[in-house]
Design a protein around this motif. Structure first.
Motif, PDB file in Angstrom:
ATOM      1  N   GLY A  57       0.836  -1.196   0.000  1.00  0.00           N
ATOM      2  CA  GLY A  57       0.000   0.000   0.000  1.00  0.00           C
ATOM      3  C   GLY A  57       0.867   1.241   0.000  1.00  0.00           C
ATOM      4  O   GLY A  57       1.553   1.504   0.978  1.00  0.00           O
ATOM      5  N   ASN A  62      -4.323   7.171  -2.029  1.00  0.00           N
ATOM      6  CA  ASN A  62      -4.792   6.540  -0.796  1.00  0.00           C
ATOM      7  C   ASN A  62      -4.192   7.159   0.459  1.00  0.00           C
ATOM      8  O   ASN A  62      -4.537   6.743   1.576  1.00  0.00           O
ATOM      9  CB  ASN A  62      -4.485   5.039  -0.821  1.00  0.00           C
ATOM     10  N   LEU A  74      -5.641   5.201   3.464  1.00  0.00           N
ATOM     11  CA  LEU A  74      -4.633   4.322   4.046  1.00  0.00           C
ATOM     12  C   LEU A  74      -4.988   3.963   5.484  1.00  0.00           C
ATOM     13  O   LEU A  74      -4.804   2.820   5.924  1.00  0.00           O
ATOM     14  CB  LEU A  74      -3.259   4.992   3.984  1.00  0.00           C
ATOM     15  N   VAL A 114       3.324   6.979   4.216  1.00  0.00           N
ATOM     16  CA  VAL A 114       2.903   5.586   4.358  1.00  0.00           C
ATOM     17  C   VAL A 114       3.415   5.014   5.668  1.00  0.00           C
ATOM     18  O   VAL A 114       2.643   4.468   6.475  1.00  0.00           O
ATOM     19  CB  VAL A 114       3.432   4.738   3.175  1.00  0.00           C
ATOM     20  N   THR A 166     -10.721   1.207  -0.483  1.00  0.00           N
ATOM     21  CA  THR A 166     -10.182   1.298   0.879  1.00  0.00           C
ATOM     22  C   THR A 166     -11.295   1.245   1.908  1.00  0.00           C
ATOM     23  O   THR A 166     -11.105   1.651   3.061  1.00  0.00           O
ATOM     24  CB  THR A 166      -9.360   2.593   1.055  1.00  0.00           C
TER      25      THR A 166
END
Length: 376
Positions: free
Chosen positions: A210, A215, A220, A249, A325
């Protein structure tokens, strides 16, 4: 003798261009390839090039910490232009939809050098998903001379945009060429990887990626919350997440998932390790385009954490499923997979690879033959 200037900047580009580069090097009577690395994803890129035994002829080293897309675009455009002026190639070869692809294509156009676009024709129809990749590949298409489409669906997308039929050829996807080469090597090296990843020897392995920009933030976060819930529901399963180094991330992932006994947050796996992990996985949860193509070949159940995909062939064939998501959709979909009869992750049955809708492992040969046909 044809002198293709092959430009790459990220790990996926290196994986998909490596088979073509190796094939051109083997055909030394026909090709004298010039490999140019922009260094857009420097560390991960070097791992792949080393694995495929490829040394860049030109290394632009453009990546800088905290660099914006605008800064990367500007520096890449100028650096590639300077390299093209010096090299004077017969064509410029790019792959996919990165900033490297877009800028190299425009730089080639400004120098009136024909562009060969590997993996041409992927479309979602939405400029914002994936972002900025949909924009990048559309820009590249405008100036491309040889559109190497991975599937008939991708070729049809190009036809709808008015691309002349003589400039389109369905070659398959070079990612299958690379996968066939790598899987055999890493199955033979399984003892090494099982020592590094002992938890990957479980019957139920869920491999996660991911990292896409669209996202970042809530998307996320919702995905991570779904993974946490899945780990509680399925304590027998081992969830392996090689976490991208981008702080957008890494921060949220560690904040939400660190501390769960059956969730393993590991550093980014190099290509050979990741191929082995995919081969061990029963389920793959991913927002990666390349993984959508690779994982079905290895018998995995694939769930795509995107709202739209430019790779509909796997979805149409029932080999991949869009879950976005949405936390509940992810939990329900992965749970059903884990509760069903065991999938075939880790199988040595290569018929699955041969039946992959993205190609039969001969894409590099077909692309090189086409280049020789046109540019010689």
């Amino acid at each position: 003798m044809i002198r293709p200037f092959i430009v790459l900047g990220t790990r996926p580009e290196a994986v998909k261009l490596a088979p073509l580069i190796r094939h051109c090097l083997e055909r030394s009577d026909d090709f004298d390839p010039i490999v140019c690395s922009t260094g857009q994803h420097r560390e991960m890129l070097e791992q792949v090039l080393g694995y495929f035994e490829i040394q860049p002829d030109v290394d632009l080293r453009l990546m800088k910490h905290g660099q914006t897309l605008a800064e990367l675009t500007a520096s890449c455009m100028q650096a590639v232009t300077d390299a093209l002026i010096k090299a004077k190639p017969d064509c410029v070869v790019v792959q996919g939809d990165t900033t490297t692809v877009m800028t190299a294509s425009v730089a080639a156009f400004y120098q009136k050098i024909p562009v060969v676009h590997v993996e041409a024709g992927l479309r979602t129809g939405d400029l914002w998903a994936p972002w900025p990749e949909e924009f990048n590949r559309r820009v590249a298409a405008i100036v491309t001379r040889l559109h190497c489409a991975p599937t008939e669906g991708a070729a049809n997308a190009l036809r709808r945009e008015g691309i002349d039929e003589s400039k389109i050829r369905v070659t398959g996807n070079t990612v299958i060429d690379a996968l066939l080469w790598a899987v055999g090597r890493e199955r033979a090296n399984s003892e090494t990887w099982s020592q590094k990843y002992p938890f990957a020897m479980a019957d139920d392995v869920v491999l996660i990626t991911g990292h896409r920009r669209e996202n970042f933030g809530q998307g996320l976060a919702d995905m991570c919350d779904a993974i946490a819930e899945l780990s509680d529901r399925h304590p027998q399963a081992q969830f392996i997440y090689p976490v991208h180094l981008n702080p957008n991330v890494k921060g949220p992932v560690y904040q939400r998932l660190d501390g769960h006994d059956n969730i393993h947050l590991v550093p980014p796996a190099d290509y050979r390790e990741f191929v082995w992990l995919m081969d061990r996985a029963r389920v793959v949860l991913t927002d990666s385009g390349g993984v959508q193509e690779e994982a079905p070949s290895l018998g995995c159940d694939v769930f795509v954490t995107r709202e739209k995909t430019e790779r509909p062939e796997a979805v149409d064939a029932g080999l991949a499923h869009l879950v976005g998501t949405d936390r509940q959709k992810i939990v329900d979909s992965v749970s059903r997979s884990l509760q069903s009869a065991p999938a075939s992750g880790g199988s040595t049955d290569e018929t699955k690879i041969r039946n992959n809708p993205y190609g039969d492992g001969t894409a590099s040969v077909q692309i090189a033959d086409w280049m020789a046909e046109v540019f010689s």
